[in-house]
Design a protein around this motif. Structure first.
Motif, PDB file in Angstrom:
ATOM      1  N   GLU A  32      36.545  42.185  46.297  1.00 34.01           N
ATOM      2  CA  GLU A  32      35.563  41.130  46.029  1.00 34.01           C
ATOM      3  C   GLU A  32      34.514  41.016  47.125  1.00 34.01           C
ATOM      4  O   GLU A  32      33.375  40.636  46.871  1.00 34.01           O
ATOM      5  CB  GLU A  32      36.276  39.787  45.844  1.00 34.01           C
ATOM      6  CG  GLU A  32      37.009  39.671  44.512  1.00 34.01           C
ATOM      7  CD  GLU A  32      37.510  38.261  44.267  1.00 34.01           C
ATOM      8  OE1 GLU A  32      37.252  37.380  45.108  1.00 34.01           O
ATOM      9  OE2 GLU A  32      38.150  38.037  43.229  1.00 34.01           O
ATOM     10  N   ASN A  33      34.895  41.361  48.373  1.00 32.41           N
ATOM     11  CA  ASN A  33      33.987  41.126  49.501  1.00 32.41           C
ATOM     12  C   ASN A  33      33.637  42.367  50.303  1.00 32.41           C
ATOM     13  O   ASN A  33      32.869  42.278  51.263  1.00 32.41           O
ATOM     14  CB  ASN A  33      34.599  40.079  50.442  1.00 32.41           C
ATOM     15  CG  ASN A  33      34.876  38.765  49.734  1.00 32.41           C
ATOM     16  OD1 ASN A  33      33.997  38.194  49.118  1.00 32.41           O
ATOM     17  ND2 ASN A  33      36.116  38.299  49.811  1.00 32.41           N
ATOM     18  N   VAL A  34      34.216  43.507  49.972  1.00 33.39           N
ATOM     19  CA  VAL A  34      33.965  44.732  50.738  1.00 33.39           C
ATOM     20  C   VAL A  34      33.702  45.894  49.782  1.00 33.39           C
ATOM     21  O   VAL A  34      33.883  45.775  48.567  1.00 33.39           O
ATOM     22  CB  VAL A  34      35.156  45.076  51.666  1.00 33.39           C
ATOM     23  CG1 VAL A  34      35.433  43.947  52.647  1.00 33.39           C
ATOM     24  CG2 VAL A  34      36.406  45.382  50.854  1.00 33.39           C
ATOM     25  N   ILE A  35      33.282  47.017  50.344  1.00 31.26           N
ATOM     26  CA  ILE A  35      33.167  48.252  49.563  1.00 31.26           C
ATOM     27  C   ILE A  35      34.532  48.933  49.546  1.00 31.26           C
ATOM     28  O   ILE A  35      35.104  49.208  50.602  1.00 31.26           O
ATOM     29  CB  ILE A  35      32.124  49.204  50.174  1.00 31.26           C
ATOM     30  CG1 ILE A  35      30.731  48.583  50.147  1.00 31.26           C
ATOM     31  CG2 ILE A  35      32.118  50.542  49.427  1.00 31.26           C
ATOM     32  CD1 ILE A  35      29.697  49.390  50.919  1.00 31.26           C
ATOM     33  N   VAL A  36      35.059  49.183  48.351  1.00 26.74           N
ATOM     34  CA  VAL A  36      36.309  49.927  48.203  1.00 26.74           C
ATOM     35  C   VAL A  36      36.013  51.180  47.394  1.00 26.74           C
ATOM     36  O   VAL A  36      35.535  51.096  46.257  1.00 26.74           O
ATOM     37  CB  VAL A  36      37.405  49.104  47.508  1.00 26.74           C
ATOM     38  CG1 VAL A  36      38.667  49.954  47.317  1.00 26.74           C
ATOM     39  CG2 VAL A  36      37.740  47.856  48.314  1.00 26.74           C
ATOM     40  N   ILE A  37      36.277  52.341  47.979  1.00 28.04           N
ATOM     41  CA  ILE A  37      36.120  53.604  47.263  1.00 28.04           C
ATOM     42  C   ILE A  37      37.498  54.071  46.818  1.00 28.04           C
ATOM     43  O   ILE A  37      38.387  54.307  47.639  1.00 28.04           O
ATOM     44  CB  ILE A  37      35.458  54.684  48.131  1.00 28.04           C
ATOM     45  CG1 ILE A  37      34.086  54.217  48.619  1.00 28.04           C
ATOM     46  CG2 ILE A  37      35.306  55.983  47.336  1.00 28.04           C
ATOM     47  CD1 ILE A  37      33.394  55.214  49.525  1.00 28.04           C
ATOM     48  N   LEU A  38      37.672  54.188  45.517  1.00 31.64           N
ATOM     49  CA  LEU A  38      38.929  54.624  44.924  1.00 31.64           C
ATOM     50  C   LEU A  38      38.761  56.067  44.472  1.00 31.64           C
ATOM     51  O   LEU A  38      38.093  56.342  43.478  1.00 31.64           O
ATOM     52  CB  LEU A  38      39.278  53.712  43.744  1.00 31.64           C
ATOM     53  CG  LEU A  38      40.452  54.113  42.862  1.00 31.64           C
ATOM     54  CD1 LEU A  38      41.760  54.045  43.652  1.00 31.64           C
ATOM     55  CD2 LEU A  38      40.540  53.212  41.634  1.00 31.64           C
TER      56      LEU A  38
END
Length: 293
Positions: free
Chosen positions: A182-188
């Motif tokens: 919700e608040n950060v960049i997450v690369i999956l």
């Protein structure tokens, strides 16, 4: 916060071009990176995680030059590799405390509060004094996310996080990732198409070190509307259909191949039009490019 990658290239000493002039921009939220084995996903993740250097190109997280200032990037990076190793006898509490020290949390009281908070966030507080090696795969992955959250990261990279998890563990891990993003960049980074469809606002598909598709999952699916047809055939017919139609995938159903064909109109007798899926997008991009080459 934005992650901006421009013209990134990497060739290994054995001649394999893992990244080929790749450019991509990623905003806050969950971003899915799909691709078959050898597509270059892990090479990109390792480069962004400052575990290897690129040959050329640039990568910025906000104002941080990832390639020239790796130490600055590591201060705001959370990383969960595909193989998250643990010490044989260490407990979840001890492991997170140790990793917090390594990440610069020097005050014992601050570390204690942080470790308790993280264990509660990943729903492992009741198991804090159990050896991590005794945990299930899903529990180990939750410990992995907890350590990735140490230091309030701005960028979190998770590489094949749900491989080997049972459906219940996979769902719990999905919920945790969605909360974190919700608040950060997450690369999956994954080869599991459903993970991207269920979790990610934006996505890209890689193959042979290049981006071959990017956009929102629903948008790239809609591009195939009225173009996907399926038919059940005999096994000895598969080669003939593959040679004469744009077969994007086939899977065994009841002992017979069920093929999906890409075509603007009905390809012929016995075909039925079906709603496209993200799996159809994935296979159409990967398989048709390979056939063209």
């Amino acid at each position: 916060m934005k992650l901006s990658i421009q013209n990134l290239s990497k060739t290994y000493t054995n001649g394999v071009k893992a990244l080929n002039n790749l450019s991509l921009e990623i905003e806050t939220g969950m971003f899915g990176l799909l691709g078959p084995n050898g597509a270059g996903k892990s090479s990109l993740m390792r480069t962004l995680a400052t575990l290897q250097e690129a040959d050329s190109g640039t990568a910025y997280l906000g104002e941080i030059d990832i390639l020239k200032s790796p130490k600055e990037l590591r201060k705001v990076l959370g990383y969960l590799p595909q193989e998250f190793g643990v010490y044989p006898k260490i407990t979840a509490k001890q492991l997170l405390d140790h990793l917090a020290v390594l990440k610069g949390v020097s005050q014992r009281k601050e570390r204690k509060e942080l470790v308790s908070y993280l264990l509660q966030k990943v729903n492992l507080y009741e198991k804090r004094n159990k050896a991590v090696k005794s945990f299930s795969g899903g529990m180990k992955q939750r410990v992995g996310i907890a350590q990735a959250l140490i230091g309030n990261p701005k960028l979190i990279i998770v590489d094949e996080p749900t491989a080997g998890l049972d459906p219940g563990e996979r769902n719990r891990f999905h919920n945790l990732l969605a909360d974190v993003a919700e608040n950060v960049i997450v690369i999956l980074s994954t080869h599991i198409v459903e993970d991207v469809k269920e979790l990610c606002q934006n996505m890209a598909i890689m193959n042979h070190g290049e981006l071959i598709c990017k956009g929102k999952p629903q948008q790239v699916i809609e591009e195939l509307n009225n173009k996907v047809w399926q038919k059940m055939i005999q096994r000895n017919e598969l080669e003939n259909y593959t040679n004469n139609y744009k077969v994007i995938s086939n899977k065994m159903v009841g002992g017979k191949p069920l093929i999906h064909v890409l075509n603007d109109e009905n390809p012929g007798e016995g075909f039925q039009q079906v709603q496209p899926t993200l799996e159809d997008v994935f296979f159409s991009k990967i398989n048709l490019v390979q056939q063209a080459n």
